[in-house]
Design an enzyme around this catalytic site. Structure first.
Site, short mmCIF file in Angstrom:
data_model
loop_
_atom_site.label_atom_id
_atom_site.label_comp_id
_atom_site.label_asym_id
_atom_site.label_seq_id
_atom_site.Cartn_x
_atom_site.Cartn_y
_atom_site.Cartn_z
N GLY A 9 -30.85 14.83 17.74
CA GLY A 9 -30.14 15.70 18.92
C GLY A 9 -28.75 15.17 19.06
O GLY A 9 -28.02 15.47 19.95
N ARG A 34 -30.55 20.19 14.25
CA ARG A 34 -30.97 21.59 13.45
C ARG A 34 -30.01 22.18 13.11
O ARG A 34 -30.44 23.22 12.07
CB ARG A 34 -32.00 22.19 14.47
N VAL A 59 -37.01 17.83 14.55
CA VAL A 59 -38.01 16.56 14.64
C VAL A 59 -39.24 16.91 14.83
O VAL A 59 -40.31 16.17 14.68
CB VAL A 59 -37.42 15.67 15.93
N SER A 138 -36.03 10.90 31.37
CA SER A 138 -35.39 11.73 32.42
C SER A 138 -35.93 11.15 33.69
O SER A 138 -37.12 10.74 33.80
CB SER A 138 -35.92 13.30 32.03
N TYR A 151 -42.67 19.96 31.39
CA TYR A 151 -41.56 19.20 31.07
C TYR A 151 -41.64 17.78 31.61
O TYR A 151 -41.51 16.69 30.92
CB TYR A 151 -40.07 19.73 31.67
N GLY A 182 -30.67 11.80 35.68
CA GLY A 182 -30.83 12.64 36.53
C GLY A 182 -30.28 13.85 35.84
O GLY A 182 -30.14 14.13 34.87
C1 8X3 Z 1 -33.25 16.41 33.16
C2 8X3 Z 1 -33.23 15.94 34.78
O1 8X3 Z 1 -34.19 16.72 36.81
O2 8X3 Z 1 -33.81 18.55 35.36
O3 8X3 Z 1 -34.48 15.87 32.47
O4 8X3 Z 1 -35.73 17.08 35.00
S1 8X3 Z 1 -34.08 17.28 35.52
#
Ligand code: 8X3
Length: 250
Positions: A9, A34, A59, A138, A151, A182
């Site tokens: 990335g 990519r 990936v 994250s 996610y 964050g």
């Molecule tokens: C990125 C931060 O808080 O949008 O991974 O999940 S959040």
């Protein structure tokens, strides 16, 4: 001998900022992404500072990962530092309204992609009894927030894999670290909201979000500690952020 870093990335956001700070500090680079044009542009630009090669692949495509890594020129085959950065959020909706293609993309890229790349690079690190793997997680890998469901699951998996790698690779003297940002102002929200730039911009309004360079500085610090020092895990927020959902906005 100069270290070589392999960054997934690498053409945008945290990956690109990391490539830039590494290049300024003479770390050799294998840039992965990519988008062929962006890869070539960055390769040319950073070649003024350090030795750079690039690999264009997705990936989440297992065969493409293996072939790309096998195709590395001889003088770039030894990877000292792997930055597992490629990852995206696709959509932000309740689990009952989630889109299966979005789920596939997040699990394929964020989890399976990280595994495919790592698996292809473990053997050489094990053989040399040295290496450094930095996994970009994250806050979504530490907390679950409304509509974050899949996610968050994918980043919780990164958190678990980071721990699993450290445990299993411990006897091979390989360092493993995770950085969990964050709110970082990158194309992240634009991807999450599928090109809706207004929605994306609103995420970063009313406070000072982290910049990709802030995280890249920290990654550089982490990888440049003496070899006996392994920073296990860092959660990094903008000052205005208290957790995944509390943001002190104007
Ligand atoms: C990125 C931060 O808080 O949008 O991974 O999940 S959040």
């Amino acid at each position: 001998m100069k270290a070589t870093a392999f960054i997934t990335g690498a053409t945008s956001g945290i990956g690109k900022a990391t490539a830039e700070i590494f290049a300024k500090n003479n770390i050799r680079l294998v840039l992965c992404g990519r988008n062929a044009d962006r890869l070539e542009g960055l390769r040319k630009e950073l070649s003024k500072l350090t030795e750079v090669t690039s690999l264009q692949f997705d990936v989440s495509n297992r065969i493409a990962v293996e072939n790309a890594i096998k195709s590395l020129p001889e003088n770039f085959k030894t990877i000292d530092i792997l930055i597992n950065n490629a990852g995206n959020a696709h959509g932000l909706s309740s689990i009952q309204e989630g889109d299966l293609d979005d789920w596939d993309a997040m699990l394929d890229i964020n989890v399976k992609g990280l595994l495919y790349v790592s698996k292809a690079i473990f053997p050489q690190m094990i053989a040399r009894n040295s290496g450094f793997i930095v996994n970009i997680g994250s806050i979504a890998g530490k907390e679950v927030y409304p509509n974050g469901n899949v996610y968050c699951a994918s980043k919780h998996a990164v958190n678990a894999l980071n721990k699993g790698m450290r445990i299993d690779l411990n006897k091979h003297n390989i360092r493993v670290s995770a950085i969990h940002p964050g709110a970082v102002e990158t194309a992240f929200s634009e991807v999450r909201f599928k090109g809706d730039t207004e929605k994306a911009a609103a995420v970063y309004k009313g406070y000072k979000p982290l910049q990709a360079e802030d995280i890249a500085d920290i990654i550089y610090f982490v990888v440049t500690r003496p070899y006996h020092v392994n920073i296990e895990d860092l959660v990094v927020y903008p000052t205005a952020q208290a957790n995944a959902t509390i943001l002190n906005k104007d």
